[in-house]
Scaffold this active site. Structure first.
Site, PDB file in Angstrom:
ATOM      1  N   LEU A   8       0.834  -1.195   0.000  1.00  0.00           N
ATOM      2  CA  LEU A   8       0.000   0.000   0.000  1.00  0.00           C
ATOM      3  C   LEU A   8       0.875   1.254   0.000  1.00  0.00           C
ATOM      4  CD1 LEU A   8      -2.682  -1.036   2.654  1.00  0.00           C
ATOM      5  CD2 LEU A   8      -2.435  -1.743   0.274  1.00  0.00           C
ATOM      6  N   ALA A  10      -0.347   4.480  -1.493  1.00  0.00           N
ATOM      7  CA  ALA A  10      -1.123   5.571  -2.095  1.00  0.00           C
ATOM      8  C   ALA A  10      -1.307   6.750  -1.150  1.00  0.00           C
ATOM      9  CB  ALA A  10      -2.492   5.046  -2.529  1.00  0.00           C
ATOM     10  N   ARG A  15       1.787  13.182   8.219  1.00  0.00           N
ATOM     11  CA  ARG A  15       2.602  13.395   9.422  1.00  0.00           C
ATOM     12  C   ARG A  15       4.087  13.576   9.113  1.00  0.00           C
ATOM     13  NH1 ARG A  15       0.007   8.153  12.158  1.00  0.00           N
ATOM     14  NH2 ARG A  15      -0.413   7.776   9.948  1.00  0.00           N
ATOM     15  N   ASN A 221       5.916   7.004  10.307  1.00  0.00           N
ATOM     16  CA  ASN A 221       4.909   8.025  10.021  1.00  0.00           C
ATOM     17  C   ASN A 221       5.436   9.447  10.144  1.00  0.00           C
ATOM     18  OD1 ASN A 221       2.638   6.160   9.670  1.00  0.00           O
ATOM     19  ND2 ASN A 221       2.988   5.717  11.829  1.00  0.00           N
ATOM     20  N   ARG A 308      33.674  12.556  -5.071  1.00  0.00           N
ATOM     21  CA  ARG A 308      32.321  12.801  -5.614  1.00  0.00           C
ATOM     22  C   ARG A 308      32.000  11.823  -6.748  1.00  0.00           C
ATOM     23  NH1 ARG A 308      32.489  18.856  -6.905  1.00  0.00           N
ATOM     24  NH2 ARG A 308      30.485  18.306  -7.852  1.00  0.00           N
TER      25      ARG A 308
HETATM   26  C1  UD1 Z   1      -2.031   1.553   9.741  1.00  0.00           C
HETATM   27  C2  UD1 Z   1      -3.107   0.636  10.337  1.00  0.00           C
HETATM   28  C3  UD1 Z   1      -2.823   0.477  11.826  1.00  0.00           C
HETATM   29  C4  UD1 Z   1      -1.432  -0.091  12.019  1.00  0.00           C
HETATM   30  C5  UD1 Z   1      -0.381   0.764  11.313  1.00  0.00           C
HETATM   31  C6  UD1 Z   1       0.952   0.042  11.314  1.00  0.00           C
HETATM   32  C7  UD1 Z   1      -5.210   0.927   9.099  1.00  0.00           C
HETATM   33  C8  UD1 Z   1      -6.540   1.534   9.080  1.00  0.00           C
HETATM   34  N1  UD1 Z   1      -4.419   1.216  10.128  1.00  0.00           N
HETATM   35  O1  UD1 Z   1      -2.155   2.819  10.348  1.00  0.00           O
HETATM   36  O2  UD1 Z   1      -3.782  -0.385  12.416  1.00  0.00           O
HETATM   37  O3  UD1 Z   1      -1.141  -0.182  13.407  1.00  0.00           O
HETATM   38  O4  UD1 Z   1      -0.732   0.990   9.936  1.00  0.00           O
HETATM   39  O5  UD1 Z   1       2.000   0.834  10.859  1.00  0.00           O
HETATM   40  O6  UD1 Z   1      -4.875   0.195   8.191  1.00  0.00           O
HETATM   41  N2  UD1 Z   1      -2.307   4.026   2.276  1.00  0.00           N
HETATM   42  C9  UD1 Z   1      -2.861   3.890   1.043  1.00  0.00           C
HETATM   43  N3  UD1 Z   1      -4.055   4.501   0.796  1.00  0.00           N
HETATM   44  C10 UD1 Z   1      -4.708   5.230   1.752  1.00  0.00           C
HETATM   45  C11 UD1 Z   1      -4.103   5.353   3.022  1.00  0.00           C
HETATM   46  C12 UD1 Z   1      -2.910   4.736   3.262  1.00  0.00           C
HETATM   47  O7  UD1 Z   1      -2.307   3.234   0.170  1.00  0.00           O
HETATM   48  O8  UD1 Z   1      -5.779   5.753   1.452  1.00  0.00           O
HETATM   49  C13 UD1 Z   1      -0.981   3.402   2.511  1.00  0.00           C
HETATM   50  C14 UD1 Z   1       0.054   4.429   2.932  1.00  0.00           C
HETATM   51  O9  UD1 Z   1       0.738   4.926   1.811  1.00  0.00           O
HETATM   52  C15 UD1 Z   1       0.948   3.630   3.880  1.00  0.00           C
HETATM   53  C16 UD1 Z   1       0.037   2.541   4.414  1.00  0.00           C
HETATM   54  O10 UD1 Z   1      -1.095   2.507   3.583  1.00  0.00           O
HETATM   55  O11 UD1 Z   1       2.030   3.040   3.186  1.00  0.00           O
HETATM   56  C17 UD1 Z   1      -0.382   2.811   5.851  1.00  0.00           C
HETATM   57  O12 UD1 Z   1      -0.994   4.068   5.932  1.00  0.00           O
HETATM   58  P1  UD1 Z   1      -0.808   4.978   7.221  1.00  0.00           P
HETATM   59  O13 UD1 Z   1      -1.561   6.210   7.010  1.00  0.00           O
HETATM   60  O14 UD1 Z   1       0.613   5.078   7.594  1.00  0.00           O
HETATM   61  O15 UD1 Z   1      -1.582   4.090   8.326  1.00  0.00           O
HETATM   62  P2  UD1 Z   1      -1.368   4.134   9.871  1.00  0.00           P
HETATM   63  O16 UD1 Z   1      -2.123   5.274  10.422  1.00  0.00           O
HETATM   64  O17 UD1 Z   1       0.050   4.038  10.205  1.00  0.00           O
HETATM   65 MG    MG Z   2       1.741   4.091   9.075  1.00  0.00          MG
END
Ligand code: UD1
Ligand code: MG
Length: 435
Positions: A8, A10, A15, A221, A308
């Site tokens: 994932l 996207a 943060r 994050n 370099r």
């Molecule tokens: C997520 C989990 C959380 C877990 C944590 C671990 C969910 C709802 N929460 O939270 O339970 O403890 O990861 O690190 O899954 N992403 C997408 N599309 C979106 C949103 C996010 O592809 O619409 C991808 C982001 O690019 C990222 C990953 O999903 O690589 C996680 O997203 P992030 O926003 O970091 O989730 P957390 O709040 O960390």
């Molecule tokens: Mg995360």
């Protein structure tokens, strides 16, 4: 059938407080997501990457490193969240590993461990010292009950230290049953992949935790977490190198990027930074030197040298405050305070202190070619393009504006005048030392 790995990538990564998409922030010289895909490829060639925010930037960055990745575009406006991300992928295997693109420390063996339990849903669970930011995994009598995101958690749930690492192994059957039921009824109005837990339990699927180590499964994050993850990866890189025979003095002060390769017996002194696509063979890199995208073989570099990109240095000694850029040096001594750019220098040549290759005329860069056995005296300027042939002699302080033929001397100096008795005439009779 090989598993399918879905990464994932996207999300925006709000943060991180950065215009660069989160997954492209670098750890030890490579984007976070690069490390994840590299490890994933050891397990399967069936890899899907979900892109959305700055999708082209993420796609281009990955395509420059890997072939055959499949990209899927998430509809971030209508289907935001990790669940929305998974909804956009085409499922092509009976077992799917889903992982967040912000967990750069994960390794192939960790992914394999997740596939071990024969369950419909296996979740990597961390027993975190500080659970802040993670989704809490609610476990009752050893059974997972649900995952609650921090923003939706009650005070009691927030105290739970078992957290979701963001890695899941799921059967096709469960995933295909779950995705149409996704909802965004939560604090962030996002489609959570983590809702799959309650769904699975309610529908009679088997859910199992695999307990994993935060040092390998942490999510990044913020830029603070980026630095924590980078420290962990740096220690791993250095440990691997040391176990393969590289001596590293005071490792905590040394930084070596993931793409750097070593061969033979090498020694790295404190404060050294080695970056990019660098290859070092049987060489000694002395304290506080910086090397980038270069090849160094059978040489001694530093202390305080800067090499370099695109330099190729062999059988040479490069001393303090010498900067080398895009140059090839074979059997050369350049001991002190020089700049050597866009140059080729051959065997047995000595570059004196303070020699500068003037490679830039304000518009273009030009080449300096120096042959074998040349003596370049201190404080000379070589105005490129220029060729200095074998066994020629450049006197100290010379500005070389023309090619120098083999065997000759080049000297350009204003004549030296010495005026007897000048000091007293200038200062009078007072004792200058006491002034
Ligand atoms: C997520 C989990 C959380 C877990 C944590 C671990 C969910 C709802 N929460 O939270 O339970 O403890 O990861 O690190 O899954 N992403 C997408 N599309 C979106 C949103 C996010 O592809 O619409 C991808 C982001 O690019 C990222 C990953 O999903 O690589 C996680 O997203 P992030 O926003 O970091 O989730 P957390 O709040 O960390
Ligand atoms: Mg995360």
């Amino acid at each position: 059938m090989d598993p399918q790995i879905v990464v994932l990538a996207a999300g925006k990564g709000t943060r991180m407080k950065s215009s660069l998409p989160k997954v492209l922030h670098k750890i030890c010289g490579k984007p976070m997501i690069y490390h994840i895909i590299k490890e994933s490829l050891k397990l399967t060639s069936n890899i899907a990457v979900i892109i959305g925010h700055e999708s082209e930037t993420v796609k281009n960055a990955l395509e420059s490193e890997f072939d055959n990745l499949k990209f899927f575009l998430q509809d971030l406006e209508n289907l935001p969240g990790t669940g929305g991300a998974v909804k956009s992928v085409e499922i092509t295997s009976d077992r799917i590993i889903i992982l967040n693109g912000d967990m750069p420390l994960i390794r192939q063996e960790h992914l394999s461990r997740l596939l071990e339990p024969e369950s419909d849903l296996t979740i990597g669970v961390i027993e975190a010292e500080d659970p802040k930011g993670y989704g809490r995994v609610i476990i009752n009598n050893g059974e997972i009950v649900k995952i609650v995101e921090e923003k939706d958690a009650t005070e009691e749930e927030k105290r739970v230290k078992s957290v979701n690492s963001g890695v899941y192994a799921i059967t096709r059957e469960l995933l295909e049953a779950f995705l149409p039921t996704l909802s965004n009824d939560n604090a962030q109005k996002e489609y959570y992949l983590t809702d799959i837990v309650e769904f699975a339990i309610n529908e009679g699927f088997e859910v199992k935790p695999v307990f994993v180590d935060e040092r390998s499964f942490m999510g990044v994050n913020s830029k603070y977490e980026l630095s924590v993850a980078e420290d962990i990866m740096q220690s791993r890189i250095q440990k691997d190198l040391m176990l393969n025979g590289v001596t590293i003095r005071s490792p905590k002060t040394v930084f070596i990027e993931a793409g750097v390769k070593f061969e033979g017996e090498c020694e790295i002194e404190p404060g050294v930074v080695i970056k990019g696509d660098t290859f070092i063979k049987s060489s000694h890199i002395k304290a506080n030197s910086v090397i980038e995208d270069s090849k160094i073989e059978f040489s001694v570099i530093g202390p305080f040298a800067r090499i370099r990109p695109k330099s190729d240095i062999r059988d040479s000694t490069i001393g303090n405050f010498t900067e080398i850029k895009k140059s090839s040096l074979k059997g050369v001594k350049a001991g002190h305070l020089s700049y050597i750019g866009d140059s080729e220098i051959d065997e047995g040549t000595n570059i004196g202190a303070g020699v500068i290759t003037c490679n830039y005329d304000g518009k273009n860069k030009h080449k300096t070619v120096i042959g074998k056995g040349v003596f370049v005296g201190s404080d000379s300027q070589l105005i490129a393009p220029v060729t200095i042939e074998d066994e020629s002699f450049i006197a100290a302080g010379t500005t070389v504006t023309k090619n120098v033929k083999s065997g000759s001397l080049a000297i350009s100096r204003a004549p030296l005048k010495i005026l007897d008795g000048f000091y007293k005439r200038f200062f009078g009779n007072k004792d200058a030392a006491k002034k």
